[in-house]
Design a protein around this motif. Structure first.
Motif, PDB file in Angstrom:
ATOM      1  N   TYR A  57      -4.750  39.648 -28.200  1.00 20.00           N
ATOM      2  CA  TYR A  57      -6.289  39.766 -26.989  1.00 20.00           C
ATOM      3  C   TYR A  57      -6.083  40.834 -26.194  1.00 20.00           C
ATOM      4  O   TYR A  57      -5.728  41.773 -25.644  1.00 20.00           O
ATOM      5  CB  TYR A  57      -6.077  38.404 -26.093  1.00 20.00           C
ATOM      6  N   VAL A  58      -7.783  40.816 -25.651  1.00 21.95           N
ATOM      7  CA  VAL A  58      -7.935  41.550 -24.515  1.00 21.95           C
ATOM      8  C   VAL A  58      -8.522  40.347 -23.402  1.00 21.95           C
ATOM      9  O   VAL A  58      -9.479  39.635 -23.243  1.00 21.95           O
ATOM     10  CB  VAL A  58      -9.247  42.330 -24.587  1.00 21.95           C
ATOM     11  N   ILE A  59      -7.483  40.413 -21.993  1.00 16.36           N
ATOM     12  CA  ILE A  59      -7.651  39.603 -21.021  1.00 16.36           C
ATOM     13  C   ILE A  59      -9.584  40.854 -20.116  1.00 16.36           C
ATOM     14  O   ILE A  59      -8.485  41.888 -19.459  1.00 16.36           O
ATOM     15  CB  ILE A  59      -7.310  39.575 -20.452  1.00 16.36           C
ATOM     16  N   PRO A  60     -10.139  40.297 -20.512  1.00 17.70           N
ATOM     17  CA  PRO A  60     -11.568  40.944 -19.043  1.00 17.70           C
ATOM     18  C   PRO A  60     -11.359  41.220 -17.800  1.00 17.70           C
ATOM     19  O   PRO A  60     -10.466  40.822 -16.796  1.00 17.70           O
ATOM     20  CB  PRO A  60     -12.419  40.293 -19.580  1.00 17.70           C
ATOM     21  N   LYS A  61     -11.188  42.342 -17.168  1.00 19.63           N
ATOM     22  CA  LYS A  61     -11.357  43.037 -15.785  1.00 19.63           C
ATOM     23  C   LYS A  61     -11.920  41.355 -15.320  1.00 19.63           C
ATOM     24  O   LYS A  61     -12.907  41.096 -15.179  1.00 19.63           O
ATOM     25  CB  LYS A  61     -12.086  43.665 -15.501  1.00 19.63           C
ATOM     26  N   GLY A  62     -11.605  40.841 -13.921  1.00 23.24           N
ATOM     27  CA  GLY A  62     -11.449  40.336 -13.342  1.00 23.24           C
ATOM     28  C   GLY A  62     -11.464  38.857 -13.997  1.00 23.24           C
ATOM     29  O   GLY A  62     -11.675  38.073 -12.741  1.00 23.24           O
ATOM     30  N   THR A  63     -10.386  38.273 -14.800  1.00 25.60           N
ATOM     31  CA  THR A  63     -10.104  37.392 -15.036  1.00 25.60           C
ATOM     32  C   THR A  63      -9.150  36.738 -14.568  1.00 25.60           C
ATOM     33  O   THR A  63      -8.096  37.693 -13.897  1.00 25.60           O
ATOM     34  CB  THR A  63      -9.370  37.267 -16.653  1.00 25.60           C
ATOM     35  N   ASN A  64      -9.086  35.002 -13.905  1.00 21.11           N
ATOM     36  CA  ASN A  64      -7.633  35.149 -13.069  1.00 21.11           C
ATOM     37  C   ASN A  64      -7.093  34.761 -14.309  1.00 21.11           C
ATOM     38  O   ASN A  64      -6.827  33.950 -14.920  1.00 21.11           O
ATOM     39  CB  ASN A  64      -8.090  33.039 -12.464  1.00 21.11           C
ATOM     40  N   VAL A  65      -5.410  34.862 -14.204  1.00 26.07           N
ATOM     41  CA  VAL A  65      -4.500  34.456 -14.993  1.00 26.07           C
ATOM     42  C   VAL A  65      -3.485  33.973 -14.997  1.00 26.07           C
ATOM     43  O   VAL A  65      -2.612  34.395 -13.094  1.00 26.07           O
ATOM     44  CB  VAL A  65      -3.465  35.476 -15.142  1.00 26.07           C
ATOM     45  N   PHE A  66      -3.228  32.100 -14.709  1.00 31.18           N
ATOM     46  CA  PHE A  66      -1.867  31.639 -14.755  1.00 31.18           C
ATOM     47  C   PHE A  66      -0.990  31.363 -15.164  1.00 31.18           C
ATOM     48  O   PHE A  66      -0.741  31.126 -16.609  1.00 31.18           O
ATOM     49  CB  PHE A  66      -2.480  29.846 -14.455  1.00 31.18           C
ATOM     50  N   PRO A  67      -0.226  31.522 -14.206  1.00 31.98           N
ATOM     51  CA  PRO A  67       1.824  31.602 -15.670  1.00 31.98           C
ATOM     52  C   PRO A  67       2.184  30.334 -14.920  1.00 31.98           C
ATOM     53  O   PRO A  67       2.515  30.014 -13.795  1.00 31.98           O
ATOM     54  CB  PRO A  67       2.423  32.983 -15.099  1.00 31.98           C
ATOM     55  N   LEU A  68       2.191  29.648 -16.255  1.00 33.19           N
ATOM     56  CA  LEU A  68       2.723  27.881 -15.613  1.00 33.19           C
ATOM     57  C   LEU A  68       4.033  27.725 -15.233  1.00 33.19           C
ATOM     58  O   LEU A  68       5.259  27.851 -17.055  1.00 33.19           O
ATOM     59  CB  LEU A  68       1.919  27.485 -16.385  1.00 33.19           C
ATOM     60  N   LEU A  69       5.056  28.308 -14.607  1.00 24.96           N
ATOM     61  CA  LEU A  69       6.026  28.114 -14.422  1.00 24.96           C
ATOM     62  C   LEU A  69       6.489  27.063 -14.293  1.00 24.96           C
ATOM     63  O   LEU A  69       7.959  27.047 -15.159  1.00 24.96           O
ATOM     64  CB  LEU A  69       6.421  28.339 -13.087  1.00 24.96           C
ATOM     65  N   TYR A  70       6.280  26.334 -14.290  1.00 22.99           N
ATOM     66  CA  TYR A  70       6.600  24.509 -14.952  1.00 22.99           C
ATOM     67  C   TYR A  70       6.790  24.538 -16.658  1.00 22.99           C
ATOM     68  O   TYR A  70       7.585  23.832 -16.667  1.00 22.99           O
ATOM     69  CB  TYR A  70       5.673  22.902 -14.666  1.00 22.99           C
ATOM     70  N   SER A  71       5.770  25.153 -16.747  1.00 25.05           N
ATOM     71  CA  SER A  71       6.446  25.277 -18.845  1.00 25.05           C
ATOM     72  C   SER A  71       7.571  25.899 -19.040  1.00 25.05           C
ATOM     73  O   SER A  71       7.962  25.508 -20.153  1.00 25.05           O
ATOM     74  CB  SER A  71       5.172  25.579 -19.254  1.00 25.05           C
ATOM     75  N   ILE A  72       8.288  26.562 -18.315  1.00 23.91           N
ATOM     76  CA  ILE A  72       9.466  26.979 -18.265  1.00 23.91           C
ATOM     77  C   ILE A  72      10.463  25.860 -18.211  1.00 23.91           C
ATOM     78  O   ILE A  72      10.964  25.607 -18.514  1.00 23.91           O
ATOM     79  CB  ILE A  72       9.613  28.656 -17.797  1.00 23.91           C
ATOM     80  N   LEU A  73      10.283  25.454 -16.622  1.00 20.37           N
ATOM     81  CA  LEU A  73      11.306  25.259 -16.192  1.00 20.37           C
ATOM     82  C   LEU A  73      11.758  23.819 -16.674  1.00 20.37           C
ATOM     83  O   LEU A  73      12.076  22.860 -16.650  1.00 20.37           O
ATOM     84  CB  LEU A  73      10.619  24.802 -14.410  1.00 20.37           C
ATOM     85  N   TYR A  74      10.302  23.134 -17.408  1.00 18.89           N
ATOM     86  CA  TYR A  74      10.413  22.055 -18.247  1.00 18.89           C
ATOM     87  C   TYR A  74      10.304  22.251 -19.563  1.00 18.89           C
ATOM     88  O   TYR A  74      10.025  21.566 -21.189  1.00 18.89           O
ATOM     89  CB  TYR A  74       9.399  20.697 -17.799  1.00 18.89           C
ATOM     90  N   ASP A  75      10.699  23.614 -20.294  1.00 18.69           N
ATOM     91  CA  ASP A  75      10.976  23.426 -21.745  1.00 18.69           C
ATOM     92  C   ASP A  75      12.441  23.076 -22.510  1.00 18.69           C
ATOM     93  O   ASP A  75      13.469  23.467 -22.105  1.00 18.69           O
ATOM     94  CB  ASP A  75      11.235  25.087 -21.516  1.00 18.69           C
TER      95      ASP A  75
END
Length: 432
Positions: free
Chosen positions: A321-339
């Motif tokens: 993919y291409v994430i356009p300039k100015g896009t907010n990015v959410f790394p969902l830490l809970y998705s790792i802690l609840y894997d």
């Protein structure tokens, strides 16, 4: 036009919008995601009381990298260990910038560690690490300060004389005092007026080491100034106080909820420490169950479930993919802690997640409460020390007693923005 005519027109418009939108996604190579409504985005699809279900559902449908719109703002969501590790570690420089959050912008105006970016952030972080190390971070002297504060915490708890009380204030004082002792070389009594004012106004009357700042003043390449100093100091106080105190408060609640776990903790403490020897970090390797409980508290409560959002400072090529300039990015830490691959029963509080079959403590790469990559929490070592020493000292001296039957305790968090906080409760501390 009659009702059916309006309905038909609306449906045709929506289908046309959907067709144009899908073509736009493919042309721009954006990560896939649900089609947003004009102006509202995907907000109507989200349940504010259980937004985790929405994010998990989207991950199942669109994969670990997808796009959602909150109003007019575009967010690319990273779900799961592999995607988050690839972004924050393998392509760490691309995802280094912090997105602008109104609460930080209003308070810090882009200054300090939490909200700054680029060279300003690098100098802030370098200065903070240098100063904390000069004041003993990672050294025995810091442990001694935490041990001293842990005993003061016990003394304060003993004043409750076994009566039920809300521990919020006292548990907030302890980590705040540790920061005070590091930065000011002085701790305060919990009823000291100056300390109480500091607790209420962490961003005022703050002074940090002046000498490094005046060195910096003479450096023409430096972007570090008095505003950065005060903002960074305020960040250290806020992050070093609230996160630890909330985790401690949540931890006591969870331990009360499960009496068998409390009994095992008491047994290990009595066997290793006895009733009088104060715990040290050297004891942690001898106390695998207590260590596992501390880790499981942090995993289970996922204090910062979404981490703090990042910002694409330029177009980012990520996976296909291409994430356009100015896009907010959410790394969902809970998705790792609840894997479920790492933690078979993620929605259960179970210290066995961090123990092997022989009862020895085992590390887990999915334990990421302090985030990942270059913007990893710089106070991680201090927080780990405080949580182990404070909880161990409290449980060495007291039995936790809830006001209601343990099974009636509510452990679902009161979510406040991007932070999970426990429900308000009272407990009694019975001397052992």
């Amino acid at each position: 036009m009659d009702f059916w005519g309006l309905t038909t027109l609306a449906l045709v418009c929506f289908l046309f919008f959907q067709l144009i939108w899908n073509k736009g996604y493919k042309a721009r190579r954006l990560p896939p995601g649900p089609i947003p409504l004009p102006i509202l985005g995907n907000m109507l699809q989200m349940d504010s009381k259980d937004i985790f279900t929405f994010f998990d559902k989207m991950a199942k449908k669109y994969g670990p990298v997808y796009t959602v719109y909150m109003g007019l703002q575009r967010f690319v969501v990273l779900h799961g260990y592999e995607a988050i590790k690839e972004a924050l570690i393998d392509q760490g420089d691309d995802f280094l910038n912090r997105a602008a959050l109104p609460i930080f912008e209003d308070s810090f105006k882009g200054h300090g560690i939490l909200s700054s970016n680029g060279e300003k952030w690098r100098q802030n972080r370098r200065f903070s690490l240098m100063t904390l190390r000069n004041f003993g971070m990672g050294k025995r002297s810091i442990e001694e300060r935490v041990q001293e504060e842990a005993q003061c915490l016990v003394d304060e708890f003993q004043k409750t004389k076994g009566q039920f009380f809300d521990p919020t204030f006292i548990l907030g004082c302890a980590p705040c005092n540790v920061i005070c002792s590091i930065l000011f070389n002085n701790r305060f009594n919990y009823d000291d007026k100056t300390f109480l004012n500091l607790m209420r106004m962490l961003n005022e009357n703050f002074r940090l080491l002046n000498t490094p700042w005046i060195q910096e003043k003479l450096n023409p390449q430096s972007v570090f100034n008095y505003k950065e100093l005060t903002a960074t100091g305020s960040n250290l106080f806020a992050a070093g106080t609230e996160t630890t105190s909330s985790t401690l408060r949540y931890g006591l609640l969870l331990i009360m909820k499960y009496p068998k776990i409390q009994a095992k903790v008491h047994e290990e403490i009595d066997r290793v420490l006895g009733s009088s020897r104060k715990p040290s970090m050297q004891d942690r390797v001898k106390m695998p169950y207590v260590d596992a409980v501390v880790h499981e508290i942090q995993r289970y409560i996922h204090l910062l479930p979404f981490s703090l959002p990042r910002l694409a400072a330029q177009d980012i090529h990520f996976q296909k993919y291409v994430i356009p300039k100015g896009t907010n990015v959410f790394p969902l830490l809970y998705s790792i802690l609840y894997d479920r691959k790492a933690f078979p029963n993620p929605y259960e509080f179970d210290p066995e997640n961090f123990l092997d079959k022989s009862g020895n403590f085992q590390k887990n790469d999915h334990f990421v409460p302090f985030s990942l990559g270059k913007r990893l929490c710089l106070g991680e070592s201090l927080a780990r020390m405080e949580l182990f020493l404070f909880l161990t000292t409290i449980l060495q001296n007291f039995t936790l007693k809830p006001m209601v039957e343990p099974k009636e305790l509510e452990i679902i968090p009161l979510r406040s923005g991007i932070v999970n906080i426990p429900s308000i409760y009272k407990l009694a501390l019975i001397p052992r």
